[in-house]
Scaffold this motif. Structure first.
Motif, mmCIF file in Angstrom:
data_model
loop_
_atom_site.group_PDB
_atom_site.id
_atom_site.type_symbol
_atom_site.label_atom_id
_atom_site.label_comp_id
_atom_site.label_asym_id
_atom_site.label_seq_id
_atom_site.Cartn_x
_atom_site.Cartn_y
_atom_site.Cartn_z
ATOM 1 N N LEU A 1 47.811 -41.027 -88.157
ATOM 2 C CA LEU A 1 48.611 -41.939 -87.340
ATOM 3 C C LEU A 1 49.182 -43.052 -88.209
ATOM 4 C CD1 LEU A 1 46.311 -42.238 -84.212
ATOM 5 C CD2 LEU A 1 48.337 -40.786 -84.496
ATOM 6 N N ASP A 2 50.475 -43.253 -88.093
ATOM 7 C CA ASP A 2 51.185 -44.300 -88.840
ATOM 8 C C ASP A 2 51.076 -44.154 -90.358
ATOM 9 O OD1 ASP A 2 52.018 -45.519 -86.450
ATOM 10 O OD2 ASP A 2 50.165 -46.678 -86.333
ATOM 11 N N ASN A 3 50.771 -42.951 -90.834
ATOM 12 C CA ASN A 3 50.703 -42.696 -92.268
ATOM 13 C C ASN A 3 51.534 -41.472 -92.612
ATOM 14 O OD1 ASN A 3 48.822 -44.701 -93.375
ATOM 15 N ND2 ASN A 3 47.357 -43.748 -91.984
ATOM 16 N N TYR A 4 51.949 -41.402 -93.869
ATOM 17 C CA TYR A 4 52.730 -40.273 -94.355
ATOM 18 C C TYR A 4 52.123 -39.789 -95.660
ATOM 19 C CZ TYR A 4 55.858 -41.542 -90.681
ATOM 20 O OH TYR A 4 56.362 -41.807 -89.441
ATOM 21 N N PHE A 5 52.261 -38.479 -95.895
ATOM 22 C CA PHE A 5 51.552 -37.836 -96.988
ATOM 23 C C PHE A 5 52.479 -36.972 -97.821
ATOM 24 C CE2 PHE A 5 48.763 -38.609 -93.458
ATOM 25 C CZ PHE A 5 47.622 -39.131 -94.034
ATOM 26 N N SER A 6 52.080 -36.759 -99.055
ATOM 27 C CA SER A 6 52.788 -35.811 -99.915
ATOM 28 C C SER A 6 52.187 -34.424 -99.673
ATOM 29 C CB SER A 6 52.616 -36.199 -101.383
ATOM 30 O OG SER A 6 51.269 -36.019 -101.782
ATOM 31 N N CYS A 7 52.900 -33.412 -100.111
ATOM 32 C CA CYS A 7 52.368 -32.046 -100.022
ATOM 33 C C CYS A 7 51.078 -31.935 -100.831
ATOM 34 C CB CYS A 7 53.400 -31.046 -100.518
ATOM 35 S SG CYS A 7 54.789 -30.803 -99.395
ATOM 36 N N LYS A 8 51.046 -32.595 -101.962
ATOM 37 C CA LYS A 8 49.849 -32.569 -102.813
ATOM 38 C C LYS A 8 48.636 -33.147 -102.071
ATOM 39 C CE LYS A 8 48.272 -34.069 -107.360
ATOM 40 N NZ LYS A 8 48.620 -34.806 -108.582
ATOM 41 N N ILE B 1 54.404 -35.248 -93.363
ATOM 42 C CA ILE B 1 54.643 -34.865 -94.758
ATOM 43 C C ILE B 1 56.053 -35.296 -95.141
ATOM 44 C CG2 ILE B 1 54.819 -32.955 -96.389
ATOM 45 C CD1 ILE B 1 52.749 -31.479 -94.643
ATOM 46 N N VAL B 2 56.164 -35.999 -96.247
ATOM 47 C CA VAL B 2 57.449 -36.599 -96.620
ATOM 48 C C VAL B 2 58.227 -35.837 -97.695
ATOM 49 C CG1 VAL B 2 56.765 -38.926 -95.948
ATOM 50 C CG2 VAL B 2 56.324 -38.147 -98.275
ATOM 51 N N ASP B 3 57.592 -34.911 -98.366
ATOM 52 C CA ASP B 3 58.268 -34.238 -99.486
ATOM 53 C C ASP B 3 58.226 -32.717 -99.330
ATOM 54 O OD1 ASP B 3 55.546 -34.028 -99.944
ATOM 55 O OD2 ASP B 3 55.718 -34.282 -102.106
ATOM 56 N N LEU B 4 58.842 -32.223 -98.273
ATOM 57 C CA LEU B 4 58.792 -30.792 -97.992
ATOM 58 C C LEU B 4 59.472 -29.937 -99.060
ATOM 59 C CD1 LEU B 4 59.199 -30.695 -94.122
ATOM 60 C CD2 LEU B 4 57.147 -30.276 -95.486
ATOM 61 N N GLU B 5 60.186 -30.568 -99.973
ATOM 62 C CA GLU B 5 60.745 -29.798 -101.087
ATOM 63 C C GLU B 5 59.635 -29.237 -101.977
ATOM 64 O OE1 GLU B 5 60.880 -34.168 -102.435
ATOM 65 O OE2 GLU B 5 61.312 -33.082 -100.590
ATOM 66 N N HIS B 6 58.423 -29.735 -101.790
ATOM 67 C CA HIS B 6 57.261 -29.232 -102.534
ATOM 68 C C HIS B 6 56.338 -28.397 -101.641
ATOM 69 C CE1 HIS B 6 58.383 -31.651 -105.935
ATOM 70 N NE2 HIS B 6 58.465 -32.709 -105.154
ATOM 71 N N ALA B 7 56.875 -27.853 -100.578
ATOM 72 C CA ALA B 7 56.089 -27.078 -99.616
ATOM 73 C C ALA B 7 55.431 -25.861 -100.249
ATOM 74 C CB ALA B 7 56.966 -26.652 -98.444
ATOM 75 N N ASP B 8 55.963 -25.390 -101.353
ATOM 76 C CA ASP B 8 55.355 -24.244 -102.030
ATOM 77 C C ASP B 8 53.903 -24.525 -102.416
ATOM 78 O OD1 ASP B 8 56.700 -26.078 -103.852
ATOM 79 O OD2 ASP B 8 56.160 -24.697 -105.471
#
Length: 93
Positions: A31-38, A64-71
């Motif tokens: 809640l109210d936080n965002y995460f990297s794929c890592k 998740i803020v960096d879905l370009e790293h979804a791999d």
């Protein structure tokens, strides 16, 4: 989420003995936080089974803020069928 706060959340989740408790804590932690794929992958690593990893992803996907790293996330799944399900969750078809 900055690394210090993430490490605190990760360690707190890791201390829980049962997956149900871990998922409940994660639900509050996002809640109210965002995460990297890592960071997502690191929390998923606490799970032994793909089905549990998918539950973690279901909770975290909107944060998740960096879905370009979804791999990175997809690679954490053992079976192709589970990778496909995760790709759909991530909006990658």
């Amino acid at each position: 989420m900055n690394e210090r706060d993430f490490q605190f959340l990760y360690k707190t989740i890791k201390k829980k003995s049962f997956d149900k408790d871990r998922l409940e804590l994660l639900s509050v932690g996002v809640l109210d936080n965002y995460f990297s794929c890592k960071q997502c992958v690191k929390i998923m690593s606490l799970c032994s089974f793909d089905s549990d990893k998918q539950e973690v992803l279901d909770i975290m996907v909107k944060h998740i803020v960096d879905l370009e790293h979804a791999d990175l996330i997809l690679e954490s799944f053992t079976f192709d069928s589970n990778r496909e399900k995760a790709a759909k969750t991530l909006g990658i078809y």
